[in-house]
Design an enzyme around this catalytic site. Structure first.
Site, short mmCIF file in Angstrom:
data_model
loop_
_atom_site.label_atom_id
_atom_site.label_comp_id
_atom_site.label_asym_id
_atom_site.label_seq_id
_atom_site.Cartn_x
_atom_site.Cartn_y
_atom_site.Cartn_z
N ASP A 68 57.82 8.49 50.74
CA ASP A 68 58.62 7.29 50.82
C ASP A 68 57.65 6.17 51.22
O ASP A 68 56.52 6.43 51.62
CB ASP A 68 59.72 7.47 51.88
CG ASP A 68 60.61 6.26 52.02
OD1 ASP A 68 60.77 5.50 51.05
OD2 ASP A 68 61.14 6.06 53.13
N ASP A 83 58.72 2.62 52.97
CA ASP A 83 59.12 2.02 54.23
C ASP A 83 59.39 3.09 55.28
O ASP A 83 60.20 3.99 55.07
CB ASP A 83 60.39 1.16 54.04
CG ASP A 83 60.12 -0.08 53.20
OD1 ASP A 83 59.03 -0.64 53.34
OD2 ASP A 83 60.99 -0.47 52.42
#
Length: 298
Positions: free
Chosen positions: A73, A75
């Site tokens: 991922d 963020d």
């Protein structure tokens, strides 16, 4: 069943061969980096590897032959960014004088406690705003003097706020004050060196993620990614598994041969629903949500 590992206390990563043992230490990650100096290492040998946690009797095993891709991922994993997103949203609300309460003289402001809960429950910026405005009333603003009523006007309001917020967020990233979480770049490089595929899957808008990756991991690593997907590339946001299912297809490998690195409940649900193993490295924004997870229930 997809496997889940929550990195919160000391853990060890070792091969079954005593001559090739590698130890990794994961300190409390509530406010700390994703992986510390002696963290997870990839080896090019073919011995089965096991990750065991001291906090729970949880053991995830995968051979270097079956683990073919490491998917990050963005963020909260590559960059601890939730406070930056919140700042950009609040700047956008102020810029457009967004007010859900007509009697208030102050523009909408999401405080840290509220935003931590919101971002752990709803993925993507536009869905966050749509949910909030449905719950608290559609706002007045400099875009519309009166709260929008039609679907088209409501969509226009959200689109304009999101576009301005994205530009503001990009300004923050370009400021030179933001760095990747320690250990991320080394982990990417070691995975590549071991012949594993490396991908990034983020629910954020593509322009924002591209800017983050170009500035934080560098152009060479960014262009060397085997797959890159953003929220624009799929119809459904996390926790829907679409982005990870799509990544596996583009990588040309089975979902069960992927390991996802996430920081939140939403990301965990998306990864495990796609049939992928998932490692959680939580931040101060996601710690409370992640601590109550029962890995076997996802």
């Amino acid at each position: 069943m997809a496997s889940t590992v929550i990195l919160s206390q000391t853990a060890t990563l070792s091969s079954s061969s005593s001559s090739t043992t590698t130890t990794a230490k994961f300190s409390s990650l509530t406010h700390n980096p994703i992986f510390h100096t002696n963290a997870l290492r990839f080896k090019s040998n073919k011995k089965p590897l096991s990750l065991s946690l001291t906090r729970k009797a949880l053991r995830v095993s995968a051979s270097s032959q079956s683990l073919q891709a490491l998917i990050f991922d963005c963020d909260g994993v590559i960059i601890e960014s939730e406070h930056l997103h919140r700042q950009a949203y609040n700047d956008a609300f102020s810029h457009f004088n967004v007010r859900c309460d007509p009697s208030s003289q102050q523009s909408l402001n999401w405080d840290p406690e509220f935003y931590d809960v919101l971002q752990n429950q709803i993925g993507g910026g536009k869905p966050k705003m749509r949910w909030y405005f449905k719950e608290h009333g559609w706002p007045s603003s400099t875009i519309f003097d009166n709260p929008p009523v039609t679907d088209d006007d409501q969509a226009k309001l959200i689109d304009l706020i999101q576009d301005w917020k994205t530009e503001r967020y990009q300004q923050i990233i370009k400021s030179g004050t933001v760095e990747p979480r320690p250990g991320v770049l080394r982990l990417m490089d070691e995975a590549k060196a071991a012949g594993k595929k490396v991908a990034v899957c983020s629910a954020a808008t593509k322009s924002s993620v591209i800017l983050c990756l170009e500035n934080l991991i560098g152009m060479e690593r960014f262009e060397g990614l085997d797959c890159f997907l953003a929220g624009d590339d799929v119809k459904q946001k996390k926790p829907d598994p679409s982005i990870y299912v799509t990544a596996a297809k583009r990588l040309g490998i089975s979902e069960k041969d992927c390991l996802v690195v996430e920081d939140s409940v939403i990301g965990l649900q998306a990864a495990t629903r796609a049939g992928m193993a998932c490692v959680i490295t939580y931040t101060s924004s996601t710690a409370e949500q992640v601590r109550i997870i029962d890995p076997c229930s996802t």
